[in-house]
Design an enzyme around this catalytic site. Structure first.
Site, PDB file in Angstrom:
ATOM      1  N   HIS A  78       0.830  -1.206   0.000  1.00 55.76           N
ATOM      2  CA  HIS A  78       0.000   0.000   0.000  1.00 55.76           C
ATOM      3  C   HIS A  78       0.866   1.259   0.000  1.00 55.76           C
ATOM      4  O   HIS A  78       0.680   2.162  -0.827  1.00 55.76           O
ATOM      5  CB  HIS A  78      -0.916  -0.014   1.223  1.00 55.76           C
ATOM      6  CG  HIS A  78      -1.744   1.222   1.382  1.00 55.76           C
ATOM      7  ND1 HIS A  78      -3.081   1.272   1.039  1.00 55.76           N
ATOM      8  CD2 HIS A  78      -1.438   2.470   1.817  1.00 55.76           C
ATOM      9  CE1 HIS A  78      -3.543   2.490   1.267  1.00 55.76           C
ATOM     10  NE2 HIS A  78      -2.560   3.236   1.752  1.00 55.76           N
ATOM     11  N   GLU A  79       1.802   1.330   0.941  1.00 58.45           N
ATOM     12  CA  GLU A  79       2.636   2.533   1.037  1.00 58.45           C
ATOM     13  C   GLU A  79       3.548   2.678  -0.183  1.00 58.45           C
ATOM     14  O   GLU A  79       3.802   3.787  -0.653  1.00 58.45           O
ATOM     15  CB  GLU A  79       3.465   2.509   2.329  1.00 58.45           C
ATOM     16  CG  GLU A  79       2.634   2.528   3.609  1.00 58.45           C
ATOM     17  CD  GLU A  79       1.670   3.699   3.716  1.00 58.45           C
ATOM     18  OE1 GLU A  79       1.859   4.720   3.020  1.00 58.45           O
ATOM     19  OE2 GLU A  79       0.710   3.594   4.500  1.00 58.45           O
ATOM     20  N   HIS A 114       1.805   4.533  -2.878  1.00 58.66           N
ATOM     21  CA  HIS A 114       1.912   5.995  -2.796  1.00 58.66           C
ATOM     22  C   HIS A 114       3.247   6.463  -3.376  1.00 58.66           C
ATOM     23  O   HIS A 114       3.314   7.474  -4.085  1.00 58.66           O
ATOM     24  CB  HIS A 114       1.807   6.452  -1.339  1.00 58.66           C
ATOM     25  CG  HIS A 114       0.436   6.355  -0.749  1.00 58.66           C
ATOM     26  ND1 HIS A 114      -0.673   6.901  -1.346  1.00 58.66           N
ATOM     27  CD2 HIS A 114       0.002   5.797   0.409  1.00 58.66           C
ATOM     28  CE1 HIS A 114      -1.741   6.666  -0.588  1.00 58.66           C
ATOM     29  NE2 HIS A 114      -1.354   5.992   0.479  1.00 58.66           N
ATOM     30  N   HIS A 150       3.160   6.352  -7.072  1.00 58.34           N
ATOM     31  CA  HIS A 150       2.344   7.481  -7.548  1.00 58.34           C
ATOM     32  C   HIS A 150       3.211   8.739  -7.646  1.00 58.34           C
ATOM     33  O   HIS A 150       3.165   9.476  -8.642  1.00 58.34           O
ATOM     34  CB  HIS A 150       1.167   7.701  -6.590  1.00 58.34           C
ATOM     35  CG  HIS A 150       0.055   8.528  -7.156  1.00 58.34           C
ATOM     36  ND1 HIS A 150      -1.164   8.660  -6.527  1.00 58.34           N
ATOM     37  CD2 HIS A 150      -0.038   9.282  -8.279  1.00 58.34           C
ATOM     38  CE1 HIS A 150      -1.947   9.446  -7.239  1.00 58.34           C
ATOM     39  NE2 HIS A 150      -1.284   9.838  -8.309  1.00 58.34           N
ATOM     40  N   GLU A 202      -6.060   7.778  -1.466  1.00 59.37           N
ATOM     41  CA  GLU A 202      -5.802   6.396  -1.062  1.00 59.37           C
ATOM     42  C   GLU A 202      -6.167   5.380  -2.138  1.00 59.37           C
ATOM     43  O   GLU A 202      -5.716   4.235  -2.093  1.00 59.37           O
ATOM     44  CB  GLU A 202      -6.571   6.066   0.228  1.00 59.37           C
ATOM     45  CG  GLU A 202      -6.166   6.876   1.442  1.00 59.37           C
ATOM     46  CD  GLU A 202      -4.721   6.660   1.858  1.00 59.37           C
ATOM     47  OE1 GLU A 202      -4.182   5.565   1.589  1.00 59.37           O
ATOM     48  OE2 GLU A 202      -4.120   7.584   2.437  1.00 59.37           O
ATOM     49  N   TYR A 261     -10.796   6.871   3.373  1.00 62.77           N
ATOM     50  CA  TYR A 261     -10.271   5.512   3.263  1.00 62.77           C
ATOM     51  C   TYR A 261     -11.342   4.556   2.736  1.00 62.77           C
ATOM     52  O   TYR A 261     -11.054   3.656   1.943  1.00 62.77           O
ATOM     53  CB  TYR A 261      -9.764   5.022   4.630  1.00 62.77           C
ATOM     54  CG  TYR A 261      -8.413   5.570   4.998  1.00 62.77           C
ATOM     55  CD1 TYR A 261      -7.253   5.031   4.458  1.00 62.77           C
ATOM     56  CD2 TYR A 261      -8.284   6.642   5.876  1.00 62.77           C
ATOM     57  CE1 TYR A 261      -5.996   5.530   4.787  1.00 62.77           C
ATOM     58  CE2 TYR A 261      -7.038   7.152   6.210  1.00 62.77           C
ATOM     59  CZ  TYR A 261      -5.903   6.600   5.663  1.00 62.77           C
ATOM     60  OH  TYR A 261      -4.666   7.105   5.983  1.00 62.77           O
TER      61      TYR A 261
END
Length: 666
Positions: free
Chosen positions: A458-459, A462, A465, A487, A600
């Protein structure tokens, strides 16, 4: 391809407290000088005002982000303090800047000219003008002065809250008997103090105790201790809620939420509350069924352990019995699974997924060439290669283990956004993942539990991105999108951690690297995905509805009572007679997610829609990966997020996949 020298050097990380202060003062002096010059122009134009401000802020974003980053990662407390004070100064300047009537007049004059510029420049002009309007520049001078004072006070509260959270060093001492059930390799990492074991509130300490300690009082003490670990923050949040309400009223908004949501995808508190309450209604039925099953498990466990029967299911029971249910009925053993995900090889394989999907290359920098802030850090030069030639993308950092004074959760920090400089040259982004995974022990490498694999993915989403975004202006780069969409790209990428083929590809037993996770164990993991999913999402709803309740109030609200009663009513968890103050460490509410935690859940709707539509049939489809990269990630916030979604999906997004994924129906 042969590795080339990146066209842009990485940042250096050697600043002293005095240098941080000095650089902060230089940045602020230069920014003020430019704003004075722009505001005094007799004939404002797009180039003399908007482009001049944008060129300067493009550079300033990176400087500010790096100077304020030290507070989260430096091993030197004085450096952290200096960085925290620099953030306070930057925030104060931003407030002053946003309230300058002369600067607003210059920007507004250009806005009224409706200059013929490219779409991203037009969006920048509209956003700059709207910022001033939303900051009350149409109000009388006295009201603006009052507003500025309140905003500074609020900003200082937020900085202090986060500083307290970052500096938190609390712990509980447990005997070996009280820690019965907790894996030996976890306990071995606890410091020993007078014959007892020191459990800090960092995740690698806390979560295993909550999940494995057989003694319910140990779990209770650990949970309550964690909730109440930063008591000085409780009053800071209470003050912030009142200040936000007062600021919103001065600006002409009914509530703080109405003010915040005007500039988000959701647009209004009413839409958000309808979304959350509808979801709560659907999930509560599932949650009650799940609680009943967990309570049965609890009573059988207590009987087997010779403990007195307890007919209540408390919040500190959840992680323990959720884990027990997964082990007994789904045979999902976190410890056994973690043996197949040694951190080093798992990360290497994750990066390979992005290499296939987004045509990227990750080259780790080692030896004397490394430019890092701590020996635990990893540094990568990232390139893309889908055009037939290597193109530099940016710098990526990993800081993955806990240490004193370090940021205590898992997050991505955009250290320097990408942009086009005033000479038309591309400046590349720098981004970092800061996490808190267990350190290697004497006998084992750092092993990731499956939920930690999901968190890391998940992180990293980011971070990707940030890396693949290409925008003209830093303001729109990467994750600088609407807060209730930010998110979605990372949540979408979590799905790869639940696909059998991809999960197998990520695995490698730490003792036998050639041995991958068994198909049978993968099947059990996948089947367990939404076990207690009702309760998991009701917990998220507790946070989201608590946030909205505070920020749709006039500020005169009993925050402690609201926090505790809403947990029992929404998350369906009891807490005996304990009063907890978990809002004192609910960093989102003082870190930019005020009236935003709903995002979220809101963004999961888009994440599910994208994955089911584009990737479910073939998760490693490079053609779809590149289209997704260039349609959703590349534009950052330079276009309306809904327009990007419609372009990718070929239709309006909907919640069919989201509800199907949760198994709650329409």
């Amino acid at each position: 391809m042969v590795y080339k020298t990146p066209p842009q050097a990485p940042p250096t990380w050697t600043l002293t407290p005095e240098q941080i202060t000095s650089e902060m003062e230089t940045v602020l002096a230069e920014a003020k000088k430019l704003e004075d010059e722009v505001s005094a122009l007799p004939e404002p134009s797009f180039n003399s005002v908007i482009k001049a401000l944008a060129d300067a802020s493009n550079v300033r974003y990176g400087l500010v982000n790096q100077l304020t980053f030290y507070q989260h990662i430096s091993a030197d407390k004085e450096v952290r303090n200096s960085s925290s004070k620099a953030e306070e100064a930057f925030r104060d300047f931003d407030i002053e800047s946003s309230m300058r009537e002369d600067l607003f007049k210059a920007v507004n004059a250009v806005y009224k000219q409706t200059p013929d510029v490219d779409p991203e420049s037009k969006r920048l002009l509209e956003k700059l003008n709207l910022d001033f309007v939303r900051n009350g520049l149409a109000l009388p001078v006295e009201t603006r002065d009052e507003l500025k004072a309140l905003q500074k006070k609020l900003s200082n509260l937020e900085v202090q809250y986060n500083k307290n959270l970052g500096e938190e060093t609390g712990f509980i001492l447990f005997t070996a008997e009280e820690l019965e059930g907790v894996p030996a390799d976890v306990v071995a990492q606890f410091a020993e103090v007078e014959g007892k074991y020191k459990m800090t509130f960092k995740y690698p300490d806390l979560f295993p105790v909550m999940k494995y300690a057989k003694n319910p009082d140990t779990r209770r003490r650990a949970f309550v201790g964690d909730q109440n670990k930063v008591m000085e923050n409780t009053e800071l949040l209470i003050q912030a809620i009142k200040l936000r309400a007062d600021i919103a009223h001065l600006l002409g908004y009914k509530t703080h939420s109405a003010y915040v949501l005007e500039d988000r995808m959701a647009k209004s508190p009413e839409i958000v509350m309808t979304f959350l309450n509808d979801l709560r209604e659907k999930l509560s039925i599932a949650g009650k069924t799940e609680i009943a099953k967990l309570l049965e498990l609890k009573q059988a466990d207590e009987k087997a352990l010779g403990l007195p029967e307890d007919s209540s299911f408390n919040v500190w029971d959840y992680r323990y019995f959720d884990r027990l249910l997964l082990e007994k009925e789904y045979e999902v053993d976190d410890q056994k699974i973690s043996e197949y995900f040694p951190m080093q090889s798992t990360i290497e394989k994750m990066l390979k997924i992005f290499e296939v999907l987004f045509a990227l290359e990750f080259h780790e920098v080692t030896g004397a060439d490394r430019s890092v802030w701590h020996e635990d850090c990893k540094q990568f030069a990232v390139w893309k290669n889908d055009t037939g030639t290597q193109e530099f993308v940016g710098w990526l950092y990993f800081d993955l283990h806990p240490r004193e004074g370090k940021y205590g959760h898992a997050a991505n920090f955009n250290l320097s956004p990408g942009y086009t400089d005033k000479d038309g040259k591309r400046v590349y982004p720098v981004t970092a993942l800061v996490c808190n995974f267990s350190k290697p022990s004497a006998s084992k490498p750092s092993l990731l539990k499956h939920d930690e694999v999901v968190t890391f993915f998940h992180e990293l989403g980011h971070g990707i991105h940030d890396l693949v975004s290409v925008t003209k202006y830093a303001r729109f780069h990467g994750t600088n999108v609407a807060r209730d969409f930010v998110e979605a790209p990372s949540q979408m990428l979590e799905y790869w951690c639940w696909q059998p083929k991809e999960l197998k590809g990520l695995s490698s037993h730490y003792e036998e690297p050639s041995k991958t996770i068994d198909d049978d164990l993968i099947d059990k993991i996948v089947k367990s995905k939404h076990v207690n999913g009702g309760l998991f999402n009701l917990r998220q709803l507790h946070f989201a509805l608590f946030d909205m309740t505070l920020h749709t109030s006039d500020g005169n609200i009993d925050v402690t009572e609201t926090w505790n009663s809403m947990r029992q009513e929404i998350a369906l968890m009891q807490q005996a007679n304990e009063t907890t103050y978990g809002f004192g460490s609910f960093g989102h509410l003082m870190g930019g997610y005020d009236s935003g935690y709903y995002g979220y859940l809101w963004s999961q709707v888009f994440a599910a829609d994208i994955f089911y539509t584009e990737f479910l049939a073939d998760p490693m489809n490079t053609t779809n990966g590149l289209r997704y990269r260039d349609t959703i990630l590349k534009p950052g916030g330079s276009r309306e997020e809904l327009d990007n979604l419609k372009q990718l999906l070929g239709r309006e997004p909907n919640n069919v996949a989201f509800l199907s994924e949760l198994g709650v129906g329409k």
